[in-house]
Design a protein around this motif. Structure first.
Motif, PDB file in Angstrom:
ATOM      1  N   ASN A 177      -2.286   3.029 -36.800  1.00 30.10           N
ATOM      2  CA  ASN A 177      -2.894   4.306 -37.192  1.00 30.10           C
ATOM      3  C   ASN A 177      -4.345   4.008 -37.539  1.00 30.10           C
ATOM      4  O   ASN A 177      -4.703   3.871 -38.708  1.00 30.10           O
ATOM      5  CB  ASN A 177      -2.151   4.906 -38.387  1.00 30.10           C
ATOM      6  CG  ASN A 177      -2.588   6.328 -38.670  1.00 30.10           C
ATOM      7  OD1 ASN A 177      -3.645   6.761 -38.226  1.00 30.10           O
ATOM      8  ND2 ASN A 177      -1.788   7.048 -39.428  1.00 30.10           N
ATOM      9  N   PRO A 178      -5.202   3.867 -36.508  1.00 34.07           N
ATOM     10  CA  PRO A 178      -6.548   3.319 -36.717  1.00 34.07           C
ATOM     11  C   PRO A 178      -7.368   3.996 -37.795  1.00 34.07           C
ATOM     12  O   PRO A 178      -7.971   3.323 -38.627  1.00 34.07           O
ATOM     13  CB  PRO A 178      -7.190   3.476 -35.338  1.00 34.07           C
ATOM     14  CG  PRO A 178      -6.050   3.475 -34.382  1.00 34.07           C
ATOM     15  CD  PRO A 178      -4.936   4.172 -35.098  1.00 34.07           C
ATOM     16  N   GLU A 179      -7.394   5.313 -37.800  1.00 40.15           N
ATOM     17  CA  GLU A 179      -8.262   6.003 -38.759  1.00 40.15           C
ATOM     18  C   GLU A 179      -7.773   5.819 -40.192  1.00 40.15           C
ATOM     19  O   GLU A 179      -8.551   5.546 -41.106  1.00 40.15           O
ATOM     20  CB  GLU A 179      -8.346   7.492 -38.411  1.00 40.15           C
ATOM     21  CG  GLU A 179      -9.095   7.777 -37.119  1.00 40.15           C
ATOM     22  CD  GLU A 179     -10.488   7.178 -37.118  1.00 40.15           C
ATOM     23  OE1 GLU A 179     -10.857   6.550 -36.106  1.00 40.15           O
ATOM     24  OE2 GLU A 179     -11.198   7.293 -38.141  1.00 40.15           O
ATOM     25  N   ALA A 180      -6.459   5.959 -40.404  1.00 40.78           N
ATOM     26  CA  ALA A 180      -5.913   5.776 -41.748  1.00 40.78           C
ATOM     27  C   ALA A 180      -6.087   4.333 -42.201  1.00 40.78           C
ATOM     28  O   ALA A 180      -6.414   4.063 -43.366  1.00 40.78           O
ATOM     29  CB  ALA A 180      -4.437   6.173 -41.775  1.00 40.78           C
ATOM     30  N   THR A 181      -5.866   3.383 -41.267  1.00 38.78           N
ATOM     31  CA  THR A 181      -6.033   1.972 -41.609  1.00 38.78           C
ATOM     32  C   THR A 181      -7.464   1.683 -42.025  1.00 38.78           C
ATOM     33  O   THR A 181      -7.710   0.993 -43.018  1.00 38.78           O
ATOM     34  CB  THR A 181      -5.649   1.094 -40.397  1.00 38.78           C
ATOM     35  OG1 THR A 181      -4.277   1.306 -40.087  1.00 38.78           O
ATOM     36  CG2 THR A 181      -5.873  -0.374 -40.706  1.00 38.78           C
ATOM     37  N   ARG A 182      -8.395   2.208 -41.269  1.00 35.16           N
ATOM     38  CA  ARG A 182      -9.805   1.968 -41.605  1.00 35.16           C
ATOM     39  C   ARG A 182     -10.137   2.525 -42.978  1.00 35.16           C
ATOM     40  O   ARG A 182     -10.873   1.916 -43.755  1.00 35.16           O
ATOM     41  CB  ARG A 182     -10.705   2.590 -40.539  1.00 35.16           C
ATOM     42  CG  ARG A 182     -12.186   2.340 -40.778  1.00 35.16           C
ATOM     43  CD  ARG A 182     -13.042   2.866 -39.645  1.00 35.16           C
ATOM     44  NE  ARG A 182     -14.450   2.673 -39.923  1.00 35.16           N
ATOM     45  CZ  ARG A 182     -15.419   3.039 -39.096  1.00 35.16           C
ATOM     46  NH1 ARG A 182     -15.120   3.606 -37.944  1.00 35.16           N
ATOM     47  NH2 ARG A 182     -16.686   2.842 -39.426  1.00 35.16           N
ATOM     48  N   GLY A 183      -9.586   3.696 -43.285  1.00 32.62           N
ATOM     49  CA  GLY A 183      -9.873   4.296 -44.584  1.00 32.62           C
ATOM     50  C   GLY A 183      -9.391   3.444 -45.742  1.00 32.62           C
ATOM     51  O   GLY A 183     -10.133   3.204 -46.707  1.00 32.62           O
ATOM     52  N   ILE A 184      -8.156   2.949 -45.658  1.00 31.35           N
ATOM     53  CA  ILE A 184      -7.621   2.147 -46.755  1.00 31.35           C
ATOM     54  C   ILE A 184      -8.315   0.803 -46.836  1.00 31.35           C
ATOM     55  O   ILE A 184      -8.588   0.281 -47.924  1.00 31.35           O
ATOM     56  CB  ILE A 184      -6.080   1.980 -46.613  1.00 31.35           C
ATOM     57  CG1 ILE A 184      -5.476   1.422 -47.899  1.00 31.35           C
ATOM     58  CG2 ILE A 184      -5.725   1.100 -45.468  1.00 31.35           C
ATOM     59  CD1 ILE A 184      -5.433   2.375 -49.032  1.00 31.35           C
ATOM     60  N   LEU A 185      -8.643   0.213 -45.680  1.00 33.81           N
ATOM     61  CA  LEU A 185      -9.338  -1.078 -45.694  1.00 33.81           C
ATOM     62  C   LEU A 185     -10.752  -0.936 -46.248  1.00 33.81           C
ATOM     63  O   LEU A 185     -11.256  -1.841 -46.931  1.00 33.81           O
ATOM     64  CB  LEU A 185      -9.371  -1.682 -44.281  1.00 33.81           C
ATOM     65  CG  LEU A 185      -8.015  -2.104 -43.692  1.00 33.81           C
ATOM     66  CD1 LEU A 185      -8.200  -2.735 -42.320  1.00 33.81           C
ATOM     67  CD2 LEU A 185      -7.292  -3.071 -44.624  1.00 33.81           C
ATOM     68  N   ASP A 186     -11.402   0.174 -45.942  1.00 41.17           N
ATOM     69  CA  ASP A 186     -12.732   0.421 -46.517  1.00 41.17           C
ATOM     70  C   ASP A 186     -12.671   0.450 -48.038  1.00 41.17           C
ATOM     71  O   ASP A 186     -13.544  -0.093 -48.731  1.00 41.17           O
ATOM     72  CB  ASP A 186     -13.300   1.741 -45.992  1.00 41.17           C
ATOM     73  CG  ASP A 186     -13.879   1.618 -44.594  1.00 41.17           C
ATOM     74  OD1 ASP A 186     -13.998   2.649 -43.900  1.00 41.17           O
ATOM     75  OD2 ASP A 186     -14.214   0.486 -44.191  1.00 41.17           O
ATOM     76  N   ARG A 187     -11.631   1.095 -48.578  1.00 43.23           N
ATOM     77  CA  ARG A 187     -11.504   1.181 -50.040  1.00 43.23           C
ATOM     78  C   ARG A 187     -11.224  -0.192 -50.647  1.00 43.23           C
ATOM     79  O   ARG A 187     -11.756  -0.545 -51.701  1.00 43.23           O
ATOM     80  CB  ARG A 187     -10.391   2.160 -50.395  1.00 43.23           C
ATOM     81  CG  ARG A 187     -10.710   3.605 -50.027  1.00 43.23           C
ATOM     82  CD  ARG A 187      -9.505   4.511 -50.236  1.00 43.23           C
ATOM     83  NE  ARG A 187      -9.094   4.581 -51.637  1.00 43.23           N
ATOM     84  CZ  ARG A 187      -7.975   5.140 -52.053  1.00 43.23           C
ATOM     85  NH1 ARG A 187      -7.139   5.667 -51.157  1.00 43.23           N
ATOM     86  NH2 ARG A 187      -7.667   5.174 -53.337  1.00 43.23           N
ATOM     87  N   LEU A 188     -10.388  -1.000 -49.965  1.00 43.02           N
ATOM     88  CA  LEU A 188     -10.098  -2.340 -50.465  1.00 43.02           C
ATOM     89  C   LEU A 188     -11.338  -3.220 -50.416  1.00 43.02           C
ATOM     90  O   LEU A 188     -11.618  -3.981 -51.352  1.00 43.02           O
ATOM     91  CB  LEU A 188      -8.970  -2.963 -49.629  1.00 43.02           C
ATOM     92  CG  LEU A 188      -7.583  -2.351 -49.805  1.00 43.02           C
ATOM     93  CD1 LEU A 188      -6.644  -2.832 -48.712  1.00 43.02           C
ATOM     94  CD2 LEU A 188      -7.014  -2.696 -51.185  1.00 43.02           C
ATOM     95  N   ALA A 189     -12.089  -3.113 -49.329  1.00 43.87           N
ATOM     96  CA  ALA A 189     -13.308  -3.917 -49.215  1.00 43.87           C
ATOM     97  C   ALA A 189     -14.334  -3.506 -50.263  1.00 43.87           C
ATOM     98  O   ALA A 189     -15.052  -4.348 -50.821  1.00 43.87           O
ATOM     99  CB  ALA A 189     -13.899  -3.772 -47.810  1.00 43.87           C
ATOM    100  N   ALA A 190     -14.405  -2.198 -50.542  1.00 43.20           N
ATOM    101  CA  ALA A 190     -15.341  -1.727 -51.558  1.00 43.20           C
ATOM    102  C   ALA A 190     -14.998  -2.278 -52.942  1.00 43.20           C
ATOM    103  O   ALA A 190     -15.880  -2.446 -53.786  1.00 43.20           O
ATOM    104  CB  ALA A 190     -15.344  -0.192 -51.588  1.00 43.20           C
ATOM    105  N   MET A 191     -13.714  -2.583 -53.168  1.00 44.97           N
ATOM    106  CA  MET A 191     -13.310  -3.210 -54.426  1.00 44.97           C
ATOM    107  C   MET A 191     -13.772  -4.663 -54.518  1.00 44.97           C
ATOM    108  O   MET A 191     -13.813  -5.243 -55.609  1.00 44.97           O
ATOM    109  CB  MET A 191     -11.786  -3.171 -54.561  1.00 44.97           C
ATOM    110  CG  MET A 191     -11.200  -1.788 -54.762  1.00 44.97           C
ATOM    111  SD  MET A 191      -9.381  -1.780 -54.549  1.00 44.97           S
ATOM    112  CE  MET A 191      -8.884  -2.990 -55.798  1.00 44.97           C
ATOM    113  N   GLY A 192     -14.106  -5.265 -53.368  1.00 40.58           N
ATOM    114  CA  GLY A 192     -14.515  -6.663 -53.352  1.00 40.58           C
ATOM    115  C   GLY A 192     -13.426  -7.602 -52.880  1.00 40.58           C
ATOM    116  O   GLY A 192     -13.577  -8.829 -52.955  1.00 40.58           O
TER     117      GLY A 192
END
Length: 565
Positions: free
Chosen positions: A447-462
Motif C-alpha cells: 500500500n505505497p501511499e499509506a506506507t510512505r505516510g507512516i514511514l515519513d512520520r517514523l523518520a521525522a521522529m528520528g
C-alpha cells in the motif's frame, strides 16, 4: 547572442565539444552541419562523413513509421521531443538511446536549426530487464516465482471457464529436504533445488507452468487436461524422475516428492480454493508414506484441522506474553561495521519454543501469524521486548549499538504503531536514533501511499528505517527513492552464491552502487564465508551480518560477543 547573456560563443563551443552526451546539429532542412566528439565516439561517424546528410541514416529499422510521425508532430507543436529510440552505429550494431530534439527558431519564428542530444542506455535497459526478470522469477532456480504463478493461474482459470476446460493444479513438496539442509548445509540444498527444477521442467509440456513458491515447495499448472488421468500420468512421471538419486559433489542425494492435486472445476473455481485443496492433498500424500501423489478429497480437511490446532497453540502462546514467562524469546544477531569490524547493531529475531511441540521454526509460524492477524500482538511484543533489552544493555555499559526490529505489514497498517514506539522509548528511556525498523521490500509496496505516510512520520521522529530482503520483491526503484529510508539490506539469496554465480556478484555490486548513489547504507545479510566478507567489503558494503560473524544469540551471549569484539 542576446544582450546581457553572460555566455560567450567560446564557452558554448567548449560545452558542446566536452559534453558527454552526443550532440548533432542540423540546418532548417534537417541536414547535418555539426557534431561533437561524443557523437563520433558513440556512433563511429565523423562530421566529414555525414555533413549535409539527413540524420535518418542512423535509423535502425526497428522503429515504425507511426513512431516517427508522432515524433515530428510533437516537435512541430512543442518545439521539443524526447524519448527512447533504437538507432544504428557505423559498424551496423543496433543500440537503444535516450534522444532529445529541440527546434531553434529565428526572430520570425521560422526553423533555423534542429539540435539533437542523446546517450546510449544499453546498460540501464539491461539492468531494468534484469530487475524485471527478478520480479517474476525465483533467483535460485530461474523458475517463475509466486507472483508469476498467481498471474498465470488467474489467466488460465479465465480461459478454462470461457472454453469449458478442465485444469489441474499440482503442489509438490520435497520429502525430508530439511535434513539435507541441516546436515550438509544450504549449498547442497540449493544445488538440489536447481536439479529438481530442471527435472520438473522436463516432465511437462511447454504450455504448462512450473513455478517455485518458496523453500522446497513447487507448483505445476496443467491448463488443459482431457481428464484426471492426464494429471495422474504427469504426477507419476514427476515421482519417477525425482525418485532418481542426484549426485552433487561427493554426495548422492534423494529428494522424493509428495504431490497434492486439485482439479478445476470440481475442487474449486478460484485460485485460492484450488491451492488450499492441493495443499490438503499434499499433506495427505505425506501422511500416506510420502513419495506419492494424492487427489483432493473432502476427508483431507484433516490437514486443515491440524493447522487450526497449530493456530490455537499460537494463540495460547500469545495469551501468555510476558517478559518473565513466555514461550517466545528474542535472540540477537550482531551487525558488523565492515571497515572497522565493530558491532554497531543487533537485529532482534523472534524464537518460539512450544511446551509440547518444542522449538518451532519462524518459517512455520510467522506465515500463519500473518495470515490470521496474530502477527500484530506478536510484533508489538517484539518492539517492547527489544526496547527492554536495549535498555538493559545500556545499563551494562554498552552504548552506540542500534537495535533493529522487523515490522510487519499489519503493524504498518495499524494506527497504534507510532504511539506504541513512543511509549516503549519513554518507558525505557531510549532515543529514536537507537532504534531501526526494518520493512520488507514486498511490505513497502503493498500500500505505497499509506506506507510512505507512516514511514515519513517514523523518520521525522528520528528513527532509522531499512528495506529488508531487497531484491526479492517487485518494487519500483522510482518509488523506493521517495521513501525516507536510510538502509537497504541486500537479501541473503544474492550473497550466498556470489562466489560462484557471476549474476549474483553483479547484482550485489550494482545494488551497492545504486544504494550509495541514493545516499543509503548497504547491509549484506547471510555472510557465511571470508570470501563473501572480502568481496562485499571491497565493493564498499557498509555493514555485514551472518553466520561468518555469529548466529542469532540469546541476550547474555550477545552481550558477551559485543564485549569480546
Amino acid at each position: 547572442m542576446t544582450a546581457g547573456n553572460p555566455l560567450s560563443g567560446a564557452v558554448l563551443l567548449r560545452a558542446f565539444e566536452q559534453s558527454h552526451e552526443a550532440i548533432l546539429i542540423s540546418d532548417r532542412n534537417n541536414r547535418v552541419i555539426a557534431v561533437n566528439p561524443a557523437f563520433t565516439a558513440l556512433t563511429g561517424y565523423t562530421l566529414d562523413e555525414i555533413s549535409g546528410q539527413d540524420p535518418k541514416f542512423l535509423a535502425s529499422g526497428r522503429v515504425s513509421s507511426d513512431f516517427y510521425t508522432d515524433m515530428w508532430q510533437t516537435l512541430s507543436e512543442q518545439d521539443f521531443w524526447e524519448g527512447e529510440i533504437w538507432d544504428k552505429r557505423k559498424d551496423g550494431s543496433i543500440y537503444p538511446k535516450w534522444l532529445a530534439i529541440s527546434i531553434i527558431r529565428d526572430d520570425r519564428g521560422a526553423v533555423r536549426n534542429y539540435v539533437a542530444s542523446f546517450t546510449d542506455i544499453t546498460a540501464s535497459k539491461e539492468a531494468a530487464d534484469r530487475l524485471a526478470h527478478l520480479a517474476y522469477h525465483d533467483p535460485l532456480t530461474e523458475l517463475p516465482n509466486r507472483l508469476a504463478f498467481e498471474l498465470h493461474l488467474s489467466q488460465a482459470l479465465r480461459v478454462a471457464q470461457r472454453e469449458d476446460r478442465q485444469l489441474a493444479l499440482m503442489l509438490i513438496d520435497l520429502d525430508n529436504f530439511k535434513n539435507i539442509n541441516d546436515t550438509l548445509g544450504h549449498h547442497f540444498g540449493d544445488a538440489l533445488l536447481q536439479r529438481v527444477a530442471a527435472r520438473l521442467r522436463e516432465c511437462v509440456r511447454s504450455s504448462d507452468l512450473v513455478a517455485r513458491l518458496g523453500g522446497d515447495e513447487f507448483v505445476v499448472v496443467l491448463p488443459e487436461i482431457s481428464s484426471p488421468r492426464t494429471a495422474t500420468r504427469v504426477a507419476e512421471k514427476i515421482n519417477r524422475q525425482l525418485a532418481e538419486p542426484t549426485q552433487i559433489e561427493e554426495h548422492l542425494l534423494y529428494a522424493t516428492p509428495s504431490i497434492g492435486i486439485s482439479l478445476y472445476p470440481g475442487d474449486g473455481d478460484d485460485a485460492g480454493t484450488l491451492l488450499r485443496n492441493a495443499d490438503a492433498a499434499m499433506y495427505h500424500a505425506k501422511n500416506s508414506g510420502r513419495n506419492n501423489h494424492q487427489f483432493y478429497a473432502a476427508q483431507m480437511n484433516e490437514a486443515a484441522s491440524e493447522r487450526l490446532q497449530f493456530e490455537s497453540a499460537l494463540r495460547q502462546a500469545i495469551s501468555n506474553l510476558s517478559p518473565a514467562a513466555s514461550d517466545f524469546v528474542l535472540h540477537f544477531q550482531p551487525q558488523i561495521h565492515a571497515a572497522s569490524g565493530r558491532v554497531i547493531g543487533l537485529e532482534a529475531l523472534l524464537r518460539w519454543t512450544h511446551p509440547t511441540l518444542g522449538p518451532v521454526s519462524p518459517n512455520r509460524f510467522i506465515g500463519i501469524a500473518e495470515e490470521t492477524g496474530l502477527i500484530q500482538p506478536i510484533g508489538d511484543w517484539v518492539i517492547w521486548e527489544a526496547c527492554r533489552h536495549l535498555s538493559a544493555m545500556k545499563a551494562r555499559g554498552i552504548n552506540n549499538v542500534r537495535m533493529a526490529i522487523n515490522v510487519s505489514a499489519h503493524q504498518l497498517r495499524s494506527d497504534s504503531l507510532i504511539s506504541l514506539i513512543h511509549g516503549a522509548m519513554a518507558c525505557y528511556d531510549l532515543t529514536p536514533s537507537e532504534l531501526e525498523l526494518e520493512v520488507t521490500e514486498t511490505t513497502a509496496m503493498q500500500n505505497p501511499e499509506a506506507t510512505r505516510g507512516i514511514l515519513d512520520r517514523l523518520a521525522a521522529m528520528g528513527i532509522k528505517l531499512a528495506i529488508d530482503d531487497f531484491g526479492t520483491g517487485y518494487s519500483s526503484l522510482a518509488y523506493l527513492k521517495h521513501l525516507p529510508i536510510h538502509r537497504l539490506k541486500l537479501d541473503r539469496s544474492f550473497v550466498k552464491d556470489l562466489e560462484e554465480d557471476a549474476n549474483d556478484a553483479a547484482i550485489c555490486a550494482a545494488t551497492i552502487a545504486l544504494g550509495h548513489n541514493l545516499g543509503l547504507e548497504l547491509v549484506a545479510e547471510g555472510v557465511e564465508t571470508d570470501l563473501q566478507r572480502e568481496f562485499l567489503s571491497r565493493l564498499g558494503c557498509d555493514v555485514l551480518q551472518g553466520f561468518f560473524y555469529s548466529r542469532a544469540l540469546p541476550f547474555e551471549e550477545a552481550l558477551a560477543y559485543i564485549q569480546a569484539s
